[in-house]
Scaffold this motif. Structure first.
Motif, PDB file in Angstrom:
ATOM      1  N   CYS A  14       0.834  -1.210   0.000  1.00  0.00           N
ATOM      2  CA  CYS A  14       0.000   0.000   0.000  1.00  0.00           C
ATOM      3  C   CYS A  14       0.865   1.255   0.000  1.00  0.00           C
ATOM      4  N   ALA A  15       1.988   1.214   0.742  1.00  0.00           N
ATOM      5  CA  ALA A  15       2.885   2.363   0.774  1.00  0.00           C
ATOM      6  C   ALA A  15       3.493   2.621  -0.594  1.00  0.00           C
ATOM      7  N   PHE A  16       3.790   1.560  -1.315  1.00  0.00           N
ATOM      8  CA  PHE A  16       4.399   1.695  -2.638  1.00  0.00           C
ATOM      9  C   PHE A  16       3.395   2.274  -3.640  1.00  0.00           C
ATOM     10  N   TYR A  17       2.176   1.762  -3.633  1.00  0.00           N
ATOM     11  CA  TYR A  17       1.199   2.175  -4.647  1.00  0.00           C
ATOM     12  C   TYR A  17       0.447   3.446  -4.285  1.00  0.00           C
ATOM     13  N   VAL A  18       0.510   3.892  -3.016  1.00  0.00           N
ATOM     14  CA  VAL A  18      -0.166   5.145  -2.675  1.00  0.00           C
ATOM     15  C   VAL A  18       0.519   6.307  -3.387  1.00  0.00           C
ATOM     16  N   ARG A  19       1.807   6.187  -3.656  1.00  0.00           N
ATOM     17  CA  ARG A  19       2.520   7.238  -4.383  1.00  0.00           C
ATOM     18  C   ARG A  19       2.031   7.316  -5.832  1.00  0.00           C
ATOM     19  N   LEU A 259      12.228  -5.075   4.651  1.00  0.00           N
ATOM     20  CA  LEU A 259      12.910  -5.826   3.598  1.00  0.00           C
ATOM     21  C   LEU A 259      12.037  -5.881   2.341  1.00  0.00           C
ATOM     22  N   LEU A 260      10.728  -6.159   2.512  1.00  0.00           N
ATOM     23  CA  LEU A 260       9.801  -6.166   1.368  1.00  0.00           C
ATOM     24  C   LEU A 260       9.736  -4.786   0.717  1.00  0.00           C
ATOM     25  N   TRP A 261       9.704  -3.747   1.536  1.00  0.00           N
ATOM     26  CA  TRP A 261       9.627  -2.376   1.032  1.00  0.00           C
ATOM     27  C   TRP A 261      10.855  -2.038   0.180  1.00  0.00           C
ATOM     28  N   ASN A 262      12.031  -2.359   0.687  1.00  0.00           N
ATOM     29  CA  ASN A 262      13.246  -2.067  -0.064  1.00  0.00           C
ATOM     30  C   ASN A 262      13.320  -2.869  -1.356  1.00  0.00           C
ATOM     31  N   SER A 263      12.814  -4.105  -1.328  1.00  0.00           N
ATOM     32  CA  SER A 263      12.790  -4.916  -2.546  1.00  0.00           C
ATOM     33  C   SER A 263      11.863  -4.301  -3.586  1.00  0.00           C
ATOM     34  N   LEU A 265      11.134  -1.089  -3.864  1.00  0.00           N
ATOM     35  CA  LEU A 265      11.767   0.120  -4.381  1.00  0.00           C
ATOM     36  C   LEU A 265      12.802  -0.200  -5.452  1.00  0.00           C
ATOM     37  N   LYS A 266      13.459  -1.361  -5.308  1.00  0.00           N
ATOM     38  CA  LYS A 266      14.458  -1.782  -6.282  1.00  0.00           C
ATOM     39  C   LYS A 266      13.836  -2.506  -7.469  1.00  0.00           C
ATOM     40  N   GLY A 267      12.531  -2.777  -7.386  1.00  0.00           N
ATOM     41  CA  GLY A 267      11.861  -3.511  -8.457  1.00  0.00           C
ATOM     42  C   GLY A 267      12.193  -4.983  -8.477  1.00  0.00           C
ATOM     43  N   THR A 268      12.619  -5.508  -7.334  1.00  0.00           N
ATOM     44  CA  THR A 268      12.997  -6.932  -7.263  1.00  0.00           C
ATOM     45  C   THR A 268      12.269  -7.587  -6.098  1.00  0.00           C
TER      46      THR A 268
END
Length: 746
Positions: A14-19, A259-263, A265-268
């Motif tokens: 949700c944090a990734f896609y809210v942007r 760890l999921l969040w950083n992955s 952000l890196k697209g991995t």
């Protein structure tokens, strides 16, 4: 209409896609679930100096202090929305009930409703029954592994609707949603409705989306309950975030979610499994455990297989942990439990810019400094303060009469919390139970420690109680629990006292250690003797001491058959029990005297303990001259091994030395014993006697020399000269060699 995005708090997806949601809608106003009166804290929270996790804390001004907490992490969708708005220069504010209203809602009626709600079956429990998996695994498979913006938006929306359909929307939630609609309505008067984005929990989104502000809403929000309240930002920790959060939406594994969040952000996203297992193996290696590359590879293969079997695109945390236990932990979770805690929960603690932190504990600390007239000690220079805990009869008010006692309570609570503002110092009168001496010094570390204490409670007292209760949970021996009880008395923490007494009672039933039991009796005796000065009832400790005392007397007969190390430990316990018997009439002293007599007379007892028991009996005047002479003759006779005889005398010399020195018959027997030793026997006896007399004062050693001189027919002057004469080089070398003597044969 306004654009809505329902989220799950602390969700990396949700944090990734809210942007992306905000980029697509490009709003002028961003509304976020949170106390509407605390929007001014968003700026400092999103400053460049701030490091997550952090929290917004609101608390009541009046006691008892109540709090509401809104923790945020880097992967919180609300935090990412704030960051987006600040970066774009858009208006961002909270849209939930004001904090004073939320605090006012925390009354007894609400607590009763919470208890009734807990008795009902949770909607999440029902979901687990339907899905066949736990809710966290279901969320991670379905939402955290989603890699499509449109799919996530639709899935979260349906998730929120389902939550509302199968759970009860109580009165408080209805009030919150009415207020959210009110805030949205007010914003619609300022900007076009399509320029407003609303980000709330998916449950609330389903209740406010495209629903206009109504007359019922106006009636509900017309006059809100409130209390006097304050708010602040505070650093937070992943450990605290994992246990609970203020609004019941904590993360079970914040470090793993980072760890999921950083992955992402890196697209991995798929690489998070590799990273998790590598971190487990790295922790094991750094702490001295084996973890090979082959085990990590096998764990990854197993995790992938488990994910396919359970319906996931990638392994989730449950899959990864199961695989790690099997391959890296060799089937034992205990082998990698610390590695899992480090990888899943973590130890990260956030930080905030100077001047933005003012927690309830800090408020309480400052208030008590003023009330207890300690403000002048809040300075960099260390200064000592003397406390007299007795009632001051020269003042008019009770508050002033017990000012030093309340100071003592406060400073001991700081000591319990590990706050370095106050440190105890040695007293000039060690036996003055009413006197304390402290050294006070203010340091930046103390301020940090006070902020950290806010993670344990809302006031200094509550935080200290939390700390002691945690120590009680960790306590493994009855004496460690007794020491915690002593801390509770020192800090005036009456709620902890009853809890500690119960813990000691439970551990006493399983305690078979005479050493531990004796030390505990000593600790409790100190509390009972000195507790009255602190105006705390010590009577509940009496039956506990009697129970421990009986157990000590029953355990000692078998415990005294031990080596020297064990005897040294038991002497400490025997001294503590002896002092307790002298101080408290409710203990059966005759039982202790009988125990000492048996130990003193028992040839199988450790000789050090036999001698010490004899010394205690002599000191108390509970042994006849005839019996004492018999023990001396027997223990210092040719039939007793020299090493044991020397140890017995060492034990005898541990107590009441002046009485021992005055008994010329003792020194006659000792001289006779030593004179009959051959060279091989003399050396180990000399080592023991040298150790025994090393604790005697110079005047005592001089008196002993005079006694021995009298036995040997030497004048006092000659004996004194012999004791004080300079040693020759050979004599000094012989003495030095004793320091390396091997005690294995004694």
């Amino acid at each position: 209409m306004a654009a809505y995005f329902g989220v799950r708090h602390l969700s990396p997806a949700c944090a990734f896609y809210v942007r992306e949601f905000l980029d697509r809608n490009d709003p002028e106003i961003v509304l976020i679930e949170g106390p509407s009166d605390l929007s001014h804290l968003i700026g400092p929270l999103c400053s460049h100096e701030a490091v997550m996790p952090a929290a917004i804390l609101a608390y009541t001004e009046d006691a008892p202090v109540k709090t509401v907490l809104f923790p945020l992490a880097e992967f919180s969708p609300e935090y990412q929305a704030m960051r987006w708005a600040i970066k774009k220069g858009r208006r961002v504010c909270f849209c939930d009930l004001p904090s004073d209203c939320l605090l006012a809602h925390q009354n007894e009626e609400q607590n009763k409703q919470e208890e009734e709600k807990a008795e009902r079956v949770s909607v999440y429990t029902e979901m687990e029954k339907v899905s066949g998996t736990d809710n966290d695994s279901f969320w991670e498979y379905t939402f955290e592994q989603c890699e499509s913006y449109e799919d996530l938006i639709e899935a979260v929306s349906e998730y929120g609707k389902s939550l509302r359909e199968f759970s009860e929307n109580d009165e408080h939630n209805r009030l919150r949603e009415s207020y959210m609609r009110k805030v949205i309505s007010e914003c619609e008067k300022e900007v076009p409705t399509e320029k407003i984005c609303v980000i709330t929990g998916s449950f609330h989104t389903a209740g406010i989306k495209d629903i206009p502000f109504s007359d019922d809403d106006r009636r509900l929000t017309g006059k809100l309950p409130s209390v006097k309240a304050k708010a602040t930002l505070m650093p937070y920790s992943y450990y605290r975030l994992s246990s609970r959060s203020g609004y019941g939406a904590g993360s079970r594994a914040p470090a793993y979610f980072e760890l999921l969040w950083n992955s992402r952000l890196k697209g991995t996203l798929g690489s998070s499994a590799d990273r998790y297992l590598s971190m487990i193996a790295s922790y094991q290696r750094e702490n001295g455990y084996a973890a090979s590359t082959a085990e990590v590879i096998e764990a990854k293969r197993l995790a992938d297989t488990l994910a396919v079997m359970r319906g996931g695109k990638y392994p989730n945390m449950t899959d990864l942990r199961d695989a790690a236990v099997t391959c890296i932990g060799h089937g034992s979770f205990g082998e990698i439990s610390l590695a899992c805690a480090d990888t899943e929960i973590g130890t990260k603690i956030g930080s905030l810019p100077d001047g933005t932190v003012c927690t309830s504990v800090q408020e309480d600390f400052t208030r008590q400094l003023k009330e207890l007239k300690l403000e002048k000690y809040r300075k960099a220079a260390a200064e000592d303060i003397e406390l007299d805990l007795r009632e001051n009869l020269r003042v008019k008010t009770e508050k002033s009469a017990f000012l030093d006692l309340n100071r003592s309570f406060f400073l001991h609570r700081l000591r319990i919390l590990g706050i370095c503002f106050a440190e105890t110092q040695p007293r000039s009168q060690d036996n003055a139970t009413w006197a304390e001496r402290w050294r006070l010094q203010w340091t930046p570390e103390a301020e940090i420690e006070i902020v950290e204490a806010s993670l344990k409670g809302d006031t200094v007292k509550l935080a200290a109680e939390y700390e002691l209760n945690f120590r009680l949970y960790e306590a493994e021996t009855v004496n460690s629990a007794a020491n915690i009880l002593s801390d509770a008395f020192d800090g005036g923490l009456t709620d902890c006292i009853s809890t500690a007494i119960s813990a000691i009672q439970k551990q006493t039933a399983d305690c078979s250690s005479a050493e531990d039991t004796g030390k505990t009796i000593g600790t409790l005796s100190t509390i009972v003797r000195f507790g009255s000065i602190r105006r705390i009832d010590t009577e509940p400790i009496y039956p506990l001491m009697e129970k421990l005392y009986l157990r000590f007397c029953l355990c000692m007969p078998s415990a005294v058959v031990c080596d020297r190390n064990g005897a040294e430990l038991l002497i400490t316990s025997m001294a503590a029990v002896n002092d307790a018997c002298l101080a408290h009439g409710f203990l059966d002293t005759d039982r202790f005297i009988t125990l000492l007599s048996d130990i003193a007379d028992n040839n199988f007892s450790n000789p050090l303990l036999s001698g010490y028991s004899t010394a205690l009996l002599t000191e108390r005047g509970r042994i006849s001259s005839e019996k004492l002479s018999e023990l001396i003759n027997r223990r210092l006779s040719a039939g007793t091994p020299p090493g044991e005889a020397a140890m017995w005398f060492e034990g005898l010399a541990r107590r009441n030395r002046r009485s021992l020195i005055s008994r010329l018959s003792v020194w006659e027997k000792l001289c006779d014993f030593v004179s009959k030793l051959d060279d091989d026997e003399f050396k180990p006896v000399l080592v023991t006697l040298r150790r025994t007399f090393s604790d005697f004062s110079p005047s005592e050693r001089s008196d002993i020399a005079e006694n021995i001189g009298e036995v040997l027919g030497i004048s006092k002057e000659a004996a004194a000269e012999f004791v004080t004469m300079q040693l020759s080089t050979d004599e000094q070398q012989s003495i030095d060699e004793l320091d390396d003597f091997d005690f294995g044969d004694i």
